[in-house]
Design an enzyme around this catalytic site. Structure first.
Site, short mmCIF file in Angstrom:
data_model
loop_
_atom_site.label_atom_id
_atom_site.label_comp_id
_atom_site.label_asym_id
_atom_site.label_seq_id
_atom_site.Cartn_x
_atom_site.Cartn_y
_atom_site.Cartn_z
N SER A 139 -29.34 -15.11 76.57
CA SER A 139 -29.07 -14.85 78.45
C SER A 139 -28.23 -13.27 78.26
O SER A 139 -30.03 -12.76 78.46
CB SER A 139 -27.57 -16.06 78.82
OG SER A 139 -27.65 -16.33 80.55
N ASP A 173 -35.34 -24.22 81.14
CA ASP A 173 -34.44 -23.37 81.36
C ASP A 173 -34.27 -23.17 82.50
O ASP A 173 -35.97 -22.54 82.91
CB ASP A 173 -34.89 -22.59 80.16
CG ASP A 173 -33.00 -21.79 80.54
OD1 ASP A 173 -32.43 -21.82 81.18
OD2 ASP A 173 -32.85 -20.33 79.42
N HIS A 224 -30.88 -23.26 79.44
CA HIS A 224 -30.37 -22.90 78.75
C HIS A 224 -29.39 -22.68 77.87
O HIS A 224 -28.82 -23.24 78.25
CB HIS A 224 -29.58 -22.14 80.50
CG HIS A 224 -29.57 -20.42 79.89
ND1 HIS A 224 -30.85 -19.44 80.32
CD2 HIS A 224 -28.71 -19.84 80.42
CE1 HIS A 224 -30.28 -19.14 80.42
NE2 HIS A 224 -29.22 -18.77 79.92
#
Length: 316
Positions: free
Chosen positions: A164, A258, A290
């Site tokens: 991320s 995601d 995600h």
């Protein structure tokens, strides 16, 4: 008689399980993870310790050393992997149970000495503090300024990884390495990296993109161009060319469901069609959201993703 003025309320701009951001730029952290202890992890055989990288800034890291043979002659030097945790630059920690567990599993499976970086968080320390810490940690690891790294690490086999926001940090460290003296990075692993932009790309949820632009501006107030700041949007006009990425190989990973997947696909396509001379690979986990591998590390797709990451580090 004096008039009674109405109370001024600070409107919520983004509200999620982990944090709440207000229009004023104020942020509330809604969960503060516990600190996982260091020492030997019986489940993985990995031993951990915490180290200070820069006392002046408070930069530190947690080191992960896989089990070694009782016979020193059988112990070869290990690749060194510098890991940046996710959390939108605002939350999470290298020492939280979630990230401690993931990096310990990765160190054991891949046979790497991992340096998980405890970088400074926004908004108390706005971006670029996190990027500066990532850069300092890379140089620290390459210079083997710790006895574990010096004794067990192979500085010629250096990897970067992050999920991320941490994946975003990997990209920005590789770009910075093209403009400043830096150690050779053999491979980079971008796990569901967070990129953005002011204009949605094909397949991107526009409402989610707007929310994430607010999150970015909380982490980096006054970002030039908002979400088109080149640090957030590597494909924005004026962003450094992707041919400048300074690593030999790259693995870009996304989840099919995601919210970041559309941007990640666009990033991978831009890298592979640029003049960059490295080799890039793509992994997309079917039906997953995600950073699913953090929430359910024992599921089949998480194990498959771990296998792909391990194979990438091994050069397969």
């Amino acid at each position: 008689m004096p008039m009674e003025l109405p109370a001024v309320t600070d409107e919520v701009a983004v509200d999620c399980d982990a944090f709440r951001i207000y229009r004023s730029g104020k942020m509330d952290r809604l969960c503060r993870p516990a600190r996982a202890p260091t020492g030997l992890d019986p489940a993985t055989g990995v031993t951990t310790k915490d180290v200070v990288i820069d006392a002046g800034t408070g930069l530190s890291a947690r080191l992960f050393l896989p089990a070694r043979s009782a016979d020193p002659s059988k112990n070869t030097k290990l690749p060194v992997l510098v890991f940046f945790h996710g959390g939108a630059f605002l939350i999470e920690s290298a020492v939280s149970p979630q990230y401690h567990g993931y990096v310990a599993s990765l160190a054991a499976a891949a046979g790497v000495l991992a340096v998980s970086v405890e970088y400074r968080l926004a908004p108390e320390h706005p971006v670029p503090a996190a990027y500066d810490d990532a850069w300092a940690a890379l140089r620290w690891a390459a210079e083997a300024q710790d006895e574990w790294v010096a004794e067990h690490g192979d500085g010629a086999r250096l990897f970067l990884a992050g999920d991320s926001a941490g994946g975003n940090m990997v990209h920005n460290v590789l770009i910075r390495a093209s403009f400043e003296p830096a150690p050779r990075v053999e491979g980079a692993i971008l796990l569901h990296p967070w990129f953005g932009g002011n204009t949605a790309v094909v397949g991107e949820d526009e409402a989610m993109a707007r929310d994430m632009a607010v999150v970015w501006e909380c982490a980096c107030p006054g970002a030039v161009g908002g979400a088109d700041d080149p640090r957030m949007n590597p494909m924005a006009p004026g962003a450094p060319g992707l041919e400048n990425l300074r690593c030999e190989r790259m693995l870009v990973c996304a989840g099919q469901k995601d919210w970041a997947a559309a941007r990640d696909r666009a990033y991978y396509a831009a890298v592979t069609t640029s003049a960059w001379r490295g080799g890039a690979s793509w992994v997309e986990s079917e039906g997953e959201g995600h950073v699913f591998f953090l929430q359910k590390p024992d599921c089949a797709n998480a194990k498959e993703l771990m296998d792909r990451v391990v194979a990438f580090i091994a050069g397969h």
